[in-house]
Design an enzyme around this catalytic site. Structure first.
Site, PDB file in Angstrom:
ATOM      1  N   LYS A 137       4.841  -2.366   2.349  1.00  0.00           N
ATOM      2  CA  LYS A 137       3.620  -3.009   1.564  1.00  0.00           C
ATOM      3  C   LYS A 137       3.625  -3.461   0.499  1.00  0.00           C
ATOM      4  O   LYS A 137       2.972  -4.451  -0.016  1.00  0.00           O
ATOM      5  CB  LYS A 137       2.640  -1.370   1.532  1.00  0.00           C
ATOM      6  CG  LYS A 137       2.416  -1.065   2.982  1.00  0.00           C
ATOM      7  CD  LYS A 137       1.292   0.085   3.068  1.00  0.00           C
ATOM      8  CE  LYS A 137       0.956   0.719   4.242  1.00  0.00           C
ATOM      9  NZ  LYS A 137       0.160   1.846   4.300  1.00  0.00           N
ATOM     10  N   ASP A 140      -6.207   0.542   3.056  1.00  0.00           N
ATOM     11  CA  ASP A 140      -6.121   2.026   3.469  1.00  0.00           C
ATOM     12  C   ASP A 140      -7.015   2.843   2.660  1.00  0.00           C
ATOM     13  O   ASP A 140      -7.519   4.106   2.984  1.00  0.00           O
ATOM     14  CB  ASP A 140      -4.626   2.418   2.890  1.00  0.00           C
ATOM     15  CG  ASP A 140      -3.411   2.180   3.672  1.00  0.00           C
ATOM     16  OD1 ASP A 140      -3.760   1.975   5.106  1.00  0.00           O
ATOM     17  OD2 ASP A 140      -2.149   1.891   3.420  1.00  0.00           O
TER      18      ASP A 140
END
Ligand code: NAP
Length: 291
Positions: A69, A105
């Protein structure tokens, strides 16, 4: 001749356990879209080249998971607010030929807690356990909900202190000693301890009346942190399956401009978690792995 389906994938290492292909195929069926969605296992040195080739060959979008990420963030020419603030990207796509990144997220966590579980975030006292990529990724979205305050504890104290420095004004780091006597309305476990059946050093006295306790991990067996929460008298204890589906829905929306209904997909995964997911991939540990 009909056009080839738009091509998507999730990239990570490991990746065999990922539920994203199933979730996105359910979204596609629900919205009448024709897509293909694969899983790509990539080694760390190959990540940047993989992304470049995927889009050069006509790929429409990528989800990015552990451990890439932050690498993905570094590759993007354009970033959403949440991705820029968190330093982590889980959704890649192209705008005018430039690589763009978003982090869904946090939106996924907020939608699951606030909307699906009806647990208020605004004005509440939040304790976050862990200071890794997951907690970093959700902080901007939590911050936007205007909680009364956010506190972070991490096993390695320096990482919590560093995070609190980056989110100065909305997040404070605390040691276990400093947490003594404090109460919280929402406690989120963002450590990967649950993957190994490991309970962080929690204290039942942290739970304010009706406290909502959330573990970002999802599993078809009982999560030790959630068992502790129930026994300690939490008002509500939930795993992270809803977050997983909600973050996927936000990625789908970014890519395709359509927001799928998440309720039926969460239900389908809840009902079929053994047969559809971990079980079908021949690895009994898969249901406890990070997405
Ligand atoms: P990460 O970057 O590797 O960070 C791991 C974190 O867990 C660190 O804070 C680490 O502390 C802590 N930790 C590990 N083992 C521990 C233990 N035994 N006791 C206490 N703390 C421990 O991983 P991540 O990307 O943040 O992911 C964390 C979890 O979130 C994973 O379980 C993943 O499945 C979950 N997640 C779920 C979703 C979802 O959609 N539901 C999305 C993202 C992540 P140190 O700093 O001391 O090592």
């Amino acid at each position: 001749m009909s056009a080839a389906p738009a091509r998507y994938a999730v990239v990570g290492n490991p990746i065999g356990h990922s539920k994203s292909p199933l979730i996105h195929s359910l979204f596609a069926r629900q919205t009448g879209a024709e897509i293909s969605y694969g899983k790509e296992l990539v080694s760390e040195p190959d990540f940047a080249a993989f992304v470049k080739t995927f889009f050069r060959n006509g790929g429409a979008g990528l989800n990015v998971t552990v451990p890439f990420k932050q690498h993905a963030h570094a590759l993007c020419g354009r970033l959403s607010d949440n991705a820029a603030r968190s330093g982590a990207v889980n959704t890649l796509y192209q705008i005018d030929g430039r690589l763009a990144g978003a982090n869904t997220d946090g939106i996924g966590l907020v939608r699951d807690i606030r909307d699906n579980l009806a647990c208020e975030i605004r004005g509440r006292r939040i304790l976050l356990l862990g200071a890794g990529g997951a907690v970093r990724g959700v902080l901007p979205a939590l911050e936007k909900q205007s909680p009364a305050r956010m506190t972070v504890w991490n096993r390695t104290a320096e990482r919590a202190t560093e995070l609190a420095r980056e989110f100065e004004g909305s997040l404070a780091a605390a040691s276990l000693e400093e947490l003594r006597g404090k109460q919280f309305d929402l406690i989120v476990n963002g450590t990967s301890g649950s993957l190994e059946g490991c309970l962080p050093p929690v204290d039942a006295a942290w739970l304010a009346p009706g406290c909502c306790v959330y573990d970002m991990v999802y599993a078809d067996e009982e999560i030790v942190f959630l068992r502790w929460a129930r026994e300690a008298g939490a008002g509500l204890a939930s795993d992270g399956l809803g977050m997983l589906v909600e973050q996927a829905a936000e990625s789908f929306h970014i890519w395709r401009g359509v927001r799928p209904e998440t309720g039926p997909v969460i239900q389908r995964l809840r009902n079929g978690v053994k047969t559809d997911l971990g079980g079908s991939q021949g690895d009994s540990a898969t249901s406890l792995r990070p997405e």
